[in-house]
Design a protein around this motif. Sequence first.
Motif, short mmCIF file in Angstrom:
data_model
loop_
_atom_site.label_atom_id
_atom_site.label_comp_id
_atom_site.label_asym_id
_atom_site.label_seq_id
_atom_site.Cartn_x
_atom_site.Cartn_y
_atom_site.Cartn_z
N ALA A 168 -7.34 27.95 -22.34
CA ALA A 168 -7.19 27.36 -23.67
C ALA A 168 -5.75 26.93 -23.91
O ALA A 168 -5.50 25.82 -24.40
CB ALA A 168 -7.63 28.35 -24.75
N PHE A 169 -4.79 27.78 -23.57
CA PHE A 169 -3.38 27.43 -23.76
C PHE A 169 -3.02 26.19 -22.96
O PHE A 169 -2.34 25.29 -23.46
CB PHE A 169 -2.47 28.60 -23.37
N LEU A 170 -3.48 26.11 -21.71
CA LEU A 170 -3.20 24.94 -20.88
C LEU A 170 -3.79 23.67 -21.48
O LEU A 170 -3.15 22.61 -21.46
CB LEU A 170 -3.71 25.16 -19.45
N PHE A 171 -5.00 23.77 -22.03
CA PHE A 171 -5.61 22.60 -22.65
C PHE A 171 -4.84 22.17 -23.90
O PHE A 171 -4.68 20.98 -24.15
CB PHE A 171 -7.08 22.88 -22.99
N PHE A 172 -4.38 23.14 -24.68
CA PHE A 172 -3.56 22.81 -25.86
C PHE A 172 -2.28 22.12 -25.42
O PHE A 172 -1.83 21.15 -26.04
CB PHE A 172 -3.26 24.07 -26.67
N ALA A 173 -1.66 22.61 -24.34
CA ALA A 173 -0.43 22.00 -23.84
C ALA A 173 -0.69 20.58 -23.32
O ALA A 173 0.11 19.67 -23.58
CB ALA A 173 0.18 22.87 -22.74
N MET A 174 -1.79 20.40 -22.60
CA MET A 174 -2.13 19.06 -22.10
C MET A 174 -2.39 18.10 -23.24
O MET A 174 -1.98 16.95 -23.20
CB MET A 174 -3.35 19.14 -21.17
N ASP A 175 -3.07 18.58 -24.28
CA ASP A 175 -3.36 17.73 -25.43
C ASP A 175 -2.07 17.35 -26.16
O ASP A 175 -1.90 16.21 -26.57
CB ASP A 175 -4.32 18.43 -26.38
N LYS A 176 -1.17 18.30 -26.31
CA LYS A 176 0.10 18.03 -26.98
C LYS A 176 0.91 17.01 -26.18
O LYS A 176 1.50 16.09 -26.74
CB LYS A 176 0.89 19.34 -27.15
N ALA A 177 0.93 17.15 -24.85
CA ALA A 177 1.64 16.21 -23.99
C ALA A 177 1.01 14.82 -24.06
O ALA A 177 1.72 13.81 -24.10
CB ALA A 177 1.64 16.71 -22.55
N ALA A 178 -0.31 14.77 -24.10
CA ALA A 178 -1.01 13.48 -24.21
C ALA A 178 -0.66 12.80 -25.53
O ALA A 178 -0.44 11.58 -25.57
CB ALA A 178 -2.52 13.68 -24.09
N ALA A 179 -0.58 13.57 -26.59
CA ALA A 179 -0.23 13.00 -27.90
C ALA A 179 1.18 12.44 -27.88
O ALA A 179 1.44 11.35 -28.42
CB ALA A 179 -0.36 14.06 -28.98
N ALA A 180 2.10 13.16 -27.26
CA ALA A 180 3.49 12.72 -27.21
C ALA A 180 3.65 11.45 -26.37
O ALA A 180 4.51 10.62 -26.66
CB ALA A 180 4.37 13.84 -26.64
N ASP A 181 2.81 11.31 -25.34
CA ASP A 181 2.89 10.15 -24.45
C ASP A 181 2.00 8.99 -24.91
O ASP A 181 1.97 7.95 -24.26
CB ASP A 181 2.47 10.54 -23.03
#
Length: 94
Positions: free
Chosen positions: A17-30
């Motif tokens: 779950a934490f990794l998915f939240f981090a991936m989603d946050k990175a996708a939003a930033a990019d």
Amino acid sequence: MPLKYYLITLGVMSLIAFLFFAMDKAAAADGRRRIPEIALLTLASLGGGVGAMLGKVLLRHKSNAKKKLHFAVVLTTSLLLQAALLVLLLVARI
């Protein structure tokens, strides 16, 4: 024995779950395609409550409570239910 498996499940699901939240946050930033909220909430509900809450707080993910009240409610409820089950397993073990 069930306590051991439950703790392993919580740990693995929280990491995912934490990794998915981090991936989603990175996708939003990019400016890339985001992970659907339902996927994030499902991971939280399937044992990843701790990781999801850490992702929300540490990564400041969906931190606007007024716009995303349902998100905060589901995460908090998932975490509380998982904690309650952990307490029940600990009490049953004593």
